[in-house]
Motif scaffolding. Sequence first.
Motif, PDB file in Angstrom:
ATOM      1  N   ASP A 173       0.809  -1.242  -0.121  1.00 12.82           N
ATOM      2  CA  ASP A 173      -0.013   0.001  -0.068  1.00 12.82           C
ATOM      3  C   ASP A 173       0.966   1.435   0.032  1.00 12.82           C
ATOM      4  OD1 ASP A 173      -2.591  -1.294   0.059  1.00 12.82           O
ATOM      5  OD2 ASP A 173      -2.276  -1.667   2.321  1.00 12.82           O
ATOM      6  N   ILE A 174       2.252   1.067   0.151  1.00  9.68           N
ATOM      7  CA  ILE A 174       3.045   2.142   0.021  1.00  9.68           C
ATOM      8  C   ILE A 174       2.896   3.007  -1.237  1.00  9.68           C
ATOM      9  CG2 ILE A 174       5.465   3.089  -0.075  1.00  9.68           C
ATOM     10  CD1 ILE A 174       6.086   0.912   2.067  1.00  9.68           C
ATOM     11  N   GLU A 175       2.861   2.194  -2.343  1.00  8.82           N
ATOM     12  CA  GLU A 175       2.525   2.885  -3.884  1.00  8.82           C
ATOM     13  C   GLU A 175       1.159   3.732  -3.753  1.00  8.82           C
ATOM     14  OE1 GLU A 175       2.028  -0.350  -6.363  1.00  8.82           O
ATOM     15  OE2 GLU A 175       4.366  -0.548  -6.803  1.00  8.82           O
ATOM     16  N   ARG A 176       0.282   3.305  -3.062  1.00  7.17           N
ATOM     17  CA  ARG A 176      -1.098   4.289  -2.965  1.00  7.17           C
ATOM     18  C   ARG A 176      -0.816   5.455  -2.033  1.00  7.17           C
ATOM     19  NH1 ARG A 176      -4.558   4.407   0.920  1.00  7.17           N
ATOM     20  NH2 ARG A 176      -3.709   2.489   1.885  1.00  7.17           N
ATOM     21  N   LEU A 177      -0.042   5.215  -1.167  1.00  9.11           N
ATOM     22  CA  LEU A 177       0.205   6.433   0.004  1.00  9.11           C
ATOM     23  C   LEU A 177       1.045   7.479  -0.812  1.00  9.11           C
ATOM     24  CD1 LEU A 177       0.060   7.290   2.841  1.00  9.11           C
ATOM     25  CD2 LEU A 177       2.265   6.074   3.333  1.00  9.11           C
ATOM     26  N   ALA A 179       3.571  -7.944  10.231  1.00  5.87           N
ATOM     27  CA  ALA A 179       3.894  -6.712  11.370  1.00  5.87           C
ATOM     28  C   ALA A 179       5.034  -5.690  10.592  1.00  5.87           C
ATOM     29  CB  ALA A 179       4.347  -7.440  12.620  1.00  5.87           C
ATOM     30  N   ALA A 180       5.974  -6.504   9.864  1.00  5.84           N
ATOM     31  CA  ALA A 180       6.886  -5.656   9.455  1.00  5.84           C
ATOM     32  C   ALA A 180       6.558  -4.882   8.143  1.00  5.84           C
ATOM     33  CB  ALA A 180       8.000  -6.743   8.961  1.00  5.84           C
ATOM     34  N   GLY A 181       5.598  -5.445   7.531  1.00  6.82           N
ATOM     35  CA  GLY A 181       4.993  -4.530   6.277  1.00  6.82           C
ATOM     36  C   GLY A 181       4.100  -3.581   6.806  1.00  6.82           C
ATOM     37  N   ARG A 182       3.250  -3.562   7.822  1.00  2.46           N
ATOM     38  CA  ARG A 182       2.740  -2.514   8.398  1.00  2.46           C
ATOM     39  C   ARG A 182       3.551  -1.296   8.906  1.00  2.46           C
ATOM     40  NH1 ARG A 182      -0.786  -6.408  10.405  1.00  2.46           N
ATOM     41  NH2 ARG A 182       0.082  -6.487  12.508  1.00  2.46           N
ATOM     42  N   ALA A 183       4.666  -1.840   9.650  1.00  7.26           N
ATOM     43  CA  ALA A 183       5.588  -0.893   9.935  1.00  7.26           C
ATOM     44  C   ALA A 183       6.227  -0.193   8.921  1.00  7.26           C
ATOM     45  CB  ALA A 183       6.831  -1.801  10.960  1.00  7.26           C
ATOM     46  N   ARG A 199      -0.444  13.401  -5.611  1.00  6.02           N
ATOM     47  CA  ARG A 199      -1.747  14.023  -5.908  1.00  6.02           C
ATOM     48  C   ARG A 199      -2.027  15.288  -5.387  1.00  6.02           C
ATOM     49  NH1 ARG A 199      -4.463   9.758  -5.557  1.00  6.02           N
ATOM     50  NH2 ARG A 199      -5.641  10.200  -3.730  1.00  6.02           N
ATOM     51  N   HIS A 200      -1.889  15.515  -4.100  1.00  7.01           N
ATOM     52  CA  HIS A 200      -1.956  16.642  -3.405  1.00  7.01           C
ATOM     53  C   HIS A 200      -0.556  17.666  -3.596  1.00  7.01           C
ATOM     54  CE1 HIS A 200      -5.099  13.980  -1.093  1.00  7.01           C
ATOM     55  NE2 HIS A 200      -5.647  14.725  -1.939  1.00  7.01           N
ATOM     56  N   GLY A 201       0.029  17.506  -4.361  1.00  6.53           N
ATOM     57  CA  GLY A 201       0.960  18.346  -4.793  1.00  6.53           C
ATOM     58  C   GLY A 201       2.460  18.179  -4.122  1.00  6.53           C
ATOM     59  N   MET A 202       2.606  16.896  -3.336  1.00  5.92           N
ATOM     60  CA  MET A 202       4.135  17.086  -2.829  1.00  5.92           C
ATOM     61  C   MET A 202       5.127  16.429  -3.864  1.00  5.92           C
ATOM     62  SD  MET A 202       3.582  15.157   0.874  1.00  5.92           S
ATOM     63  CE  MET A 202       5.433  15.466   1.459  1.00  5.92           C
ATOM     64  N   VAL A 203       6.248  16.646  -4.016  1.00  8.41           N
ATOM     65  CA  VAL A 203       7.198  16.349  -4.598  1.00  8.41           C
ATOM     66  C   VAL A 203       7.923  14.888  -4.068  1.00  8.41           C
ATOM     67  CG1 VAL A 203       9.256  16.515  -6.122  1.00  8.41           C
ATOM     68  CG2 VAL A 203       7.462  18.333  -5.852  1.00  8.41           C
ATOM     69  N   VAL A 204       7.662  13.744  -4.765  1.00  8.89           N
ATOM     70  CA  VAL A 204       8.044  12.581  -3.874  1.00  8.89           C
ATOM     71  C   VAL A 204       8.714  11.711  -5.046  1.00  8.89           C
ATOM     72  CG1 VAL A 204       7.246  10.489  -2.545  1.00  8.89           C
ATOM     73  CG2 VAL A 204       5.958  12.518  -2.343  1.00  8.89           C
ATOM     74  N   ASP A 205       9.889  11.269  -4.838  1.00  7.22           N
ATOM     75  CA  ASP A 205      10.657  10.367  -5.644  1.00  7.22           C
ATOM     76  C   ASP A 205      10.937   9.150  -4.877  1.00  7.22           C
ATOM     77  OD1 ASP A 205      12.383  10.056  -8.205  1.00  7.22           O
ATOM     78  OD2 ASP A 205      13.773   9.839  -6.600  1.00  7.22           O
ATOM     79  N   VAL A 206      10.591   7.915  -5.780  1.00  9.07           N
ATOM     80  CA  VAL A 206      10.706   6.727  -5.087  1.00  9.07           C
ATOM     81  C   VAL A 206      11.881   5.991  -5.914  1.00  9.07           C
ATOM     82  CG1 VAL A 206       9.540   4.417  -4.531  1.00  9.07           C
ATOM     83  CG2 VAL A 206       8.284   6.788  -4.600  1.00  9.07           C
ATOM     84  N   ASP A 207      13.065   5.495  -5.206  1.00  7.63           N
ATOM     85  CA  ASP A 207      14.104   4.391  -5.576  1.00  7.63           C
ATOM     86  C   ASP A 207      13.960   3.482  -5.072  1.00  7.63           C
ATOM     87  OD1 ASP A 207      16.234   3.634  -6.521  1.00  7.63           O
ATOM     88  OD2 ASP A 207      17.721   4.882  -5.194  1.00  7.63           O
ATOM     89  N   GLY A 208      13.293   2.333  -6.099  1.00 10.08           N
ATOM     90  CA  GLY A 208      12.992   0.976  -5.737  1.00 10.08           C
ATOM     91  C   GLY A 208      11.718   0.785  -5.740  1.00 10.08           C
ATOM     92  N   THR A 209      11.316  -0.443  -5.586  1.00  8.39           N
ATOM     93  CA  THR A 209       9.718  -0.769  -5.863  1.00  8.39           C
ATOM     94  C   THR A 209       9.512  -1.505  -4.469  1.00  8.39           C
ATOM     95  OG1 THR A 209      10.317  -2.913  -6.864  1.00  8.39           O
ATOM     96  CG2 THR A 209      10.003  -0.971  -8.267  1.00  8.39           C
ATOM     97  N   VAL A 210       8.348  -1.393  -4.216  1.00 10.77           N
ATOM     98  CA  VAL A 210       7.470  -2.246  -3.143  1.00 10.77           C
ATOM     99  C   VAL A 210       7.500  -3.714  -3.332  1.00 10.77           C
ATOM    100  CG1 VAL A 210       5.895  -0.136  -2.571  1.00 10.77           C
ATOM    101  CG2 VAL A 210       5.136  -2.017  -4.038  1.00 10.77           C
ATOM    102  N   THR A 211       7.954  -4.268  -4.299  1.00 12.91           N
ATOM    103  CA  THR A 211       7.868  -5.694  -4.672  1.00 12.91           C
ATOM    104  C   THR A 211       9.230  -6.192  -3.602  1.00 12.91           C
ATOM    105  OG1 THR A 211       9.178  -5.542  -6.317  1.00 12.91           O
ATOM    106  CG2 THR A 211       6.992  -5.889  -6.882  1.00 12.91           C
ATOM    107  N   ALA A 212      10.223  -5.155  -3.359  1.00 13.01           N
ATOM    108  CA  ALA A 212      11.422  -5.602  -2.576  1.00 13.01           C
ATOM    109  C   ALA A 212      10.634  -6.071  -1.369  1.00 13.01           C
ATOM    110  CB  ALA A 212      12.335  -4.610  -2.643  1.00 13.01           C
ATOM    111  N   LEU A 213       9.658  -5.489  -0.911  1.00  8.46           N
ATOM    112  CA  LEU A 213       9.114  -5.627   0.672  1.00  8.46           C
ATOM    113  C   LEU A 213       8.033  -6.931   0.563  1.00  8.46           C
ATOM    114  CD1 LEU A 213       8.251  -2.189   1.392  1.00  8.46           C
ATOM    115  CD2 LEU A 213      10.525  -3.423   1.713  1.00  8.46           C
ATOM    116  N   SER A 214       7.957  -7.559  -0.628  1.00  5.19           N
ATOM    117  CA  SER A 214       6.819  -8.636  -0.603  1.00  5.19           C
ATOM    118  C   SER A 214       7.318  -9.741   0.463  1.00  5.19           C
ATOM    119  CB  SER A 214       6.616  -9.082  -1.833  1.00  5.19           C
ATOM    120  OG  SER A 214       7.869  -9.491  -2.334  1.00  5.19           O
TER     121      SER A 214
END
Length: 389
Positions: A262-266, A292-296, A272-287
């Motif tokens: 759900d990090i992608e949705r976040l 408990a660790a995923g929620r953290a 969408r609300h105007g923040m400039v956010v750059d992501v290096d990597g993908t959430v698949t690395a956290l699959s």
Amino acid sequence: MDTSLCPAGPLGRRATVLATAAVSAVVVVALVGRYTALGASPRFGLEALAGALGCAAVPLVLRRPVPAAIGLAALSVASPAVTPAATSAVVLVARQRSLRTAALVGTAGVLGHLGQWALAPAPQLPFLWWLVVSVVVHAALVAIGALIQARAALLRSLRERARQAEAEQHARVAEARAAERTAMAREMHDVLAHRLSLVATYAGALEFRPDADHDSVARAAGVVRQGVQDALNELRDFIGVLRSDEEDPVSERSRPQPRAVDIERLVAEAQRHGMVVDVDGTVTALSGLPDAAGRAAYRLVQEGLTNARMHAPGEPVSITIRGGAGADARISVRNGLASEPPSRGPGGSGLLGMTERIRLAGGHLEHGVRNGTFVVSATLPHGRGAATS
């Protein structure tokens, strides 16, 4: 008198009447037999008087069993009609007092019946057999009373154990509920801080940009309205859970919990609300992270975006995600420092709570200023290293 064991409690008037009536009935039967043997003689009158005194002593036996039992043992020398009251007293003493006291009272009963034989020998039963019968009967009476006492003590012990087990179960349930609600409070802080920081950002824009065009003002007002509505809905859900005192604490997390994916949705919501956010990597690395660790991980990114929006509005945010099969996951959220830090109330509780959350998930969190940027980073273990919730 031995008071190591106290009476079970005052016997009621009804029990006294019933006991007296039962003993009196047996005494009457005994006197009828003695009358058949003795006829209307002075000896029978003496035995009838002794039997009447034995019946009258029954209420005293129920209240002061040891002295009454010894008195009846002495009175039993005069007549066999006293035997029913005397033997009942032995059982009651054995039921309410220690075995030593009961044995002494039983011995007094045996001596009383030996004296009875001495005053009026039974020709059909020699003295030796009379002694054996007296000892065996009184020993049986003591054993019966002791058995009743032991059974009552066992029942009291079982009831006490059941009460303690129930109290311990309630304590465990209360402890589990308190721990769960502490976790819910932490969730509420993270969610509401994220929502309200977004509202504060757009409300501040409306305040400091009164010259903005109509479309921008409408868009900002819509974001504020939606953010407040979302915050109210989240707050209503949390309060509803916290008020459900009678529910099973394990079921209090029935509402869907965020996961690492759900990090992608976040991030998309923040962009969408105007923040400039750059992501290096993908959430698949956290699959491969446990729940408990995923929620953290999700809450870490959420807290980082919230801090950036509150303390460094307008600064770009960089999120780095590293990990893979069998490797620890590493997540960092980095944002620039505001040239003039906005005026805010006391803060820092979010990062303190996040540190505890990451620790409970089996990981480690660091935060601070590095090379002119504020960094929040965490390491979360894959698989067996993570704690469960």
